[in-house]
Design a protein around this motif. Structure first.
Motif, PDB file in Angstrom:
ATOM      1  N   GLU A 210       0.828  -1.207   0.000  1.00  0.00           N
ATOM      2  CA  GLU A 210       0.000   0.000   0.000  1.00  0.00           C
ATOM      3  C   GLU A 210       0.863   1.257   0.000  1.00  0.00           C
ATOM      4  O   GLU A 210       0.529   2.249  -0.677  1.00  0.00           O
ATOM      5  CB  GLU A 210      -0.947  -0.010   1.205  1.00  0.00           C
ATOM      6  N   ALA A 211       1.966   1.218   0.724  1.00  0.00           N
ATOM      7  CA  ALA A 211       2.871   2.382   0.740  1.00  0.00           C
ATOM      8  C   ALA A 211       3.503   2.587  -0.636  1.00  0.00           C
ATOM      9  O   ALA A 211       3.655   3.726  -1.110  1.00  0.00           O
ATOM     10  CB  ALA A 211       3.955   2.186   1.796  1.00  0.00           C
TER      11      ALA A 211
ATOM     12  N   THR B  22       0.920   4.146  -2.863  1.00  0.00           N
ATOM     13  CA  THR B  22       0.761   5.566  -2.540  1.00  0.00           C
ATOM     14  C   THR B  22       1.864   6.391  -3.183  1.00  0.00           C
ATOM     15  O   THR B  22       1.614   7.472  -3.736  1.00  0.00           O
ATOM     16  CB  THR B  22       0.772   5.764  -1.011  1.00  0.00           C
ATOM     17  N   GLU B  23       3.079   5.878  -3.132  1.00  0.00           N
ATOM     18  CA  GLU B  23       4.208   6.599  -3.729  1.00  0.00           C
ATOM     19  C   GLU B  23       4.041   6.712  -5.238  1.00  0.00           C
ATOM     20  O   GLU B  23       4.286   7.779  -5.824  1.00  0.00           O
ATOM     21  CB  GLU B  23       5.508   5.876  -3.396  1.00  0.00           C
TER      22      GLU B  23
ATOM     23  N   ILE C  91       1.234   6.593  -7.039  1.00  0.00           N
ATOM     24  CA  ILE C  91       0.126   7.491  -7.355  1.00  0.00           C
ATOM     25  C   ILE C  91       0.524   8.952  -7.203  1.00  0.00           C
ATOM     26  O   ILE C  91       0.132   9.813  -7.996  1.00  0.00           O
ATOM     27  CB  ILE C  91      -1.101   7.164  -6.477  1.00  0.00           C
ATOM     28  N   SER C  92       1.352   9.214  -6.199  1.00  0.00           N
ATOM     29  CA  SER C  92       1.765  10.604  -5.950  1.00  0.00           C
ATOM     30  C   SER C  92       2.594  11.171  -7.095  1.00  0.00           C
ATOM     31  O   SER C  92       2.709  12.403  -7.236  1.00  0.00           O
ATOM     32  CB  SER C  92       2.560  10.691  -4.640  1.00  0.00           C
TER      33      SER C  92
ATOM     34  N   ASP D 118      -8.160   8.239  -7.560  1.00  0.00           N
ATOM     35  CA  ASP D 118      -7.039   7.589  -6.883  1.00  0.00           C
ATOM     36  C   ASP D 118      -7.430   6.223  -6.322  1.00  0.00           C
ATOM     37  O   ASP D 118      -6.619   5.289  -6.322  1.00  0.00           O
ATOM     38  CB  ASP D 118      -6.514   8.485  -5.753  1.00  0.00           C
ATOM     39  N   ASP D 119      -8.666   6.117  -5.852  1.00  0.00           N
ATOM     40  CA  ASP D 119      -9.129   4.820  -5.336  1.00  0.00           C
ATOM     41  C   ASP D 119      -9.162   3.785  -6.453  1.00  0.00           C
ATOM     42  O   ASP D 119      -8.736   2.632  -6.260  1.00  0.00           O
ATOM     43  CB  ASP D 119     -10.513   4.963  -4.714  1.00  0.00           C
TER      44      ASP D 119
ATOM     45  N   ARG E 255      -5.615   2.874  -7.300  1.00  0.00           N
ATOM     46  CA  ARG E 255      -5.062   2.063  -6.223  1.00  0.00           C
ATOM     47  C   ARG E 255      -5.515   0.607  -6.361  1.00  0.00           C
ATOM     48  O   ARG E 255      -4.713  -0.323  -6.195  1.00  0.00           O
ATOM     49  CB  ARG E 255      -5.479   2.618  -4.865  1.00  0.00           C
TER      50      ARG E 255
END
Length: 823
Positions: free
Chosen positions: A42-43, A46-47, A49-50, A366-367, A370
């Motif tokens: 998940e981390a 997140t990276e 997507i950012s 984003d969801d 993800r």
């Protein structure tokens, strides 16, 4: 969503916040218990997507078809996923060799891995396919029985092994993901996808669907290993409850519908299904592709699904207010991936604009991204080499490998359901066996739809199935080995009277939409003629029925000494011989094990027939199936059909044998409406843009081909008097037609509805789907044209652009209770 009553549909109210959702898994729907979220994964997501732009994120949501894109397109636009539809093959070739599939997979992979100039994250592409009964798009692959046959086996372990083999053969060609299994709880067998369902009982569908997910994806240490593929639980939800109409509406109390039709998804998600496909259909009028209540609140929240939701073929475009190229409503409802075969460029542009304008929130975007990345990471996609360099990539000997075919053959033998046996079975292979019927030596027919092509059948021949075995070939092989003889005679003729005859017959191959039928009466007269011929000649006869659903075959049951429902067995026809024939020393090889997973109709006008429903009285109940130890006396069945016309004179021929029949006259019209009568049923419109030429269907010049190069019409005027009853209440148009070239613009079917009144039906989608699918029959009630005070002629078909279709007959008939205004 906080403090929402989570299970009102089930009559169970559980008040929890999002953090407490997983404690609510005691509901009848259940929650996912597949792979748990990994904090490190998940981390990493997140990276990534950012560092992605909005356009890069939106591209992850777009799934084009390989028939409309190139690897260069993937390199430019960076789509997250691609698919090959049922009629799409590498480089435009449906019969491409396996090597071509792998070559294209490598090309798409390389294109998706090209570094971005700005250094933003590189995200590999996933390729999905409809491998619904084996890797069925690929020539040479093992073709397993369709799900209706697997349902008759009642064997989760066998289904799990079939999933494993299917996954292995998919991986050989470099593909990652299959749109299977179908979890429909089928309630009306007129539905053209009935054979894609395991049965009419939700628990059976649940058990076998979960087993297939486990076979495809693996479990434990094998979960999504390099020998497995991503599975899809489809079509969420209610697709089997639409009253036999493809992409229809499932109607009823919401709690009851969820408890029945969503039930199998619990087990599929608990078995780790990573993707769910939204249904084309509706629940109480609400299209599933636009339902936040079901895609988000039910599936993702209440059922705890953390994978991705993919749309069906342009399913988003069917939502009111949407088009194939613009539909933020679907993403907002909970769809994560648009399946958009052709309009991907415009959809990419319009979806980005919807995000920029706030129609789609950044959080929802984003969801979705993800969820897509989560599935890709669980699959290990970021760490895999090119498809050809993976563990099974390029191991072409695995396609149709002997050990794989052996499992398919076992599935065939265990799926057969014996409905009648008057002592003719099992057959001594040392005898002379005549094998007749159109299905006897026809691998395409015994395999059904979704086989090499979308609809199957058509111009496919046994040569398109290297390594496969027809039912006749399997019988002949065993008879010859035992010292007997099997003779192939499709028409049933012979010079020396055989000891026994086997007649193999059944439905022509079909897939969704094209497979919908008006009733369950089997109407092909040729097999019955054969059975009665052998009956009169006192030749013991076995009927082997190839079908995607139970059908009313009382006449055929009466005329045969034994009757076997063989369903759609696939490439291993020898599995039929394994059960029908004894060993050469007179022993039973394999007994019948199959049990009906769908109830068999007693009356030809019975459509919905399910245990527990009022008036449940089938000919053969759910779970029925004889074996060789069963002694069941046969009582002749009634052969009267409530759908039979009491008076054939009710039919009024408009066009037959290549000619319009009095009082009707054929015409062609130009784009301005100027009509020219075509006395010989040949000719052109005034501007030459509509032409009518003769063609042969069953006899010389017994049909006509109509070609449009621009707007115009073809139809029939009334050139005399007509009995008003011909166009009265309860009447319909029956048109036998085929489509050579799909239309480039709208096509309508129209009739007069009074003075200065025309009423029309848009048939564009229907005729487009019919392209190159052979001869079809449309029955359209005249009530569909009652916008004005009356119905009259002319009857016409208008096209606004290029289009080609052929017509062999047009008849005014009784509508038989038909109400659908579809062509």
């Amino acid at each position: 969503m906080k403090n929402r009553a989570l299970n009102p549909r089930l009559g169970t109210v559980v008040r929890v916040g999002l953090v407490g959702i997983l404690t609510a898994c005691f509901s009848l729907v259940g929650c996912a218990s597949g792979p748990k979220k990994d904090d490190q994964v998940e981390a990493r997501i997140t990276e990534i997507i950012s560092k992605m732009s909005v356009e890069q994120k939106v591209a992850q949501l777009i799934m084009p078809d390989i028939s409309t894109i190139t690897p260069e397109d993937v390199a430019k636009y960076r789509f997250g996923t691609i698919l090959n539809g049922g009629n799409s093959g590498p480089y435009g070739n449906e019969r491409a060799k396996p090597e071509e599939w792998l070559k294209l997979a490598d090309a798409f992979w390389a294109a998706s891995r090209t570094p971005h100039a700005d250094g933003s994250p590189v995200i590999p592409v996933l390729w999905a396919t409809d491998a619904v009964h084996g890797h069925n798009n690929v020539v040479g692959a093992t073709i397993f029985p369709h799900n209706i046959g697997l349902g008759a086996t009642r064997d989760p372990a066998l289904i799990r092994e079939i999933g494993r083999i299917t996954a292995a053969e998919i991986k050989v060609t470099g593909i990652d993901w299959t749109f299977a299994p179908t979890l429909a709880v089928v309630r009306d067998d007129r539905w053209g996808r009935t054979y894609e369902g395991y049965g009419e009982d939700k628990q059976l569908v649940s058990d076998l669907g979960a087993a297939m997910v486990e076979g495809l994806q693996g479990v434990g240490s094998e979960f999504l290993s390099q020998e497995r593929v991503i599975a899809t639980a489809k079509h969420f939800f209610g697709d089997g409850g639409t009253g036999g109409v493809d992409t229809g509406d499932t109607v009823g109390k919401e709690a009851d519908l969820v408890a029945l039709h969503a039930f199998p998804y619990r087990a599929a998600l608990q078995s780790g299904a990573q993707t769910v496909m939204a249904s084309f259909s509706s629940i109480n009028g609400q299209k599933m592709h636009g339902s936040k209540s079901y895609l988000t609140e039910l599936l993702k929240v209440e059922m705890g699904f953390d994978g991705l939701v993919v749309g069906d073929w342009n399913g988003h475009g069917r939502i009111p207010g949407c088009t194939n190229s613009d539909c933020p409503e679907s993403i907002n409802a909970g769809l994560d991936i648009f399946m958009v075969p052709e309009d991907w460029k415009a959809l990419l542009t319009n979806t980005k604009a919807a995000v920029d304008s706030g129609k789609i929130s950044q959080a929802r975007l984003d969801d979705a991204v993800r969820r897509i990345l989560r599935v890709k990471m669980r699959y290990g996609l970021f760490d895999l080499p090119a498809p050809s360099a993976r563990k099974l990539g390029g191991q072409f000997a695995l396609l149709g490998a002997p050990e794989h075919r052996a499992v398919a053959r076992k599935a065939v033998s265990e799926s057969l359901v014996l409905l009648k046996n008057e002592g003719v079975l099992p057959i001594d292979p040392r005898r002379t066996i005549l094998v007749a019927g159109e299905g006897a030596d026809n691998i395409a027919k015994q395999s059904g739809g979704w086989t090499i092509t979308w609809q199957g059948g058509g111009d496919l021949s046994n040569a398109d199935f290297p390594g496969a075995q027809s039912i006749f070939a399997g019988i002949a092989q065993q008879a010859e080995a035992a010292g007997g003889k099997a003779i192939l005679s499709v028409d049933g003729s012979y010079t020396q009277k055989p000891d026994v005859a086997i007649v193999v017959f059944g439905e022509k191959p079909y897939a969704e939409f094209m497979g919908d039928v008006k009733n369950l009466s089997y109407t092909d007269a040729k097999p019955l003629t054969l059975l009665k011929k052998f009956q009169a000649e006192k030749i013991p006869t076995v009927a082997v029925f190839l079908t995607g659903r139970p059908l009313w075959v009382n006449k055929e049951l009466n005329a045969a000494d034994a009757f076997v429902a063989a369903w759609l067995p696939g490439s291993e026809g020898g599995g039929v011989a394994d059960v029908l024939l004894k060993t050469k020393d007179g022993q039973i090889q394999k007994d019948f094990k199959g049990k009906l997973s769908f109830s068999w109709p007693q009356a030809c006008d019975t459509y919905s027939l399910n245990p527990g429903e009022a008036g449940y009285k089938p000919l053969f109940e759910y779970g029925f199936g004889l074996n060789y130890a069963t002694k069941a006396a046969w009582t002749p069945l009634g052969e009267a059909c409530a759908l039979s016309k009491p008076n054939a004179d009710n039919d009024v021929a408009v066009f037959a044998r290549g000619q319009s029949l009095a009082p009707f006259a054929l015409f062609a019209a130009d784009g301005q409406g100027q009509r020219i009568r075509l006395a010989s049923a040949k000719g052109r419109s005034a501007d030459g843009k509509v032409s009518v030429v003769a063609m042969d269907r069953s006899a010389q010049e017994d049909a006509r081909t109509i070609s449009w190069t621009a707007g115009g019409a073809f139809g029939f005027d009334l050139a005399g008097t007509l009995n008003p009853a011909a166009l009265g209440q309860g009447r319909a148009l029956r048109i036998e037609y085929q489509v050579g070239t799909r239309p480039s613009g709208p096509v309508t079917l129209s009739m007069s509805c009074g003075p200065n009144c025309r009423d029309e039906i848009d048939i564009t989608a229907s005729v487009a789907l019919a392209e190159q699918k052979g001869w079809l029959t449309a029955v359209v009630p005249l009530s569909c044209f009652r916008k004005g005070p009356q119905i009259g002629l002319p009857l016409s078909i208008q096209s606004s652009g290029r289009f080609e279709m052929s017509i062999s007959s047009v008849t005014l008939v009784d509508d038989g209770g038909e109400t659908s205004c579809r062509f």
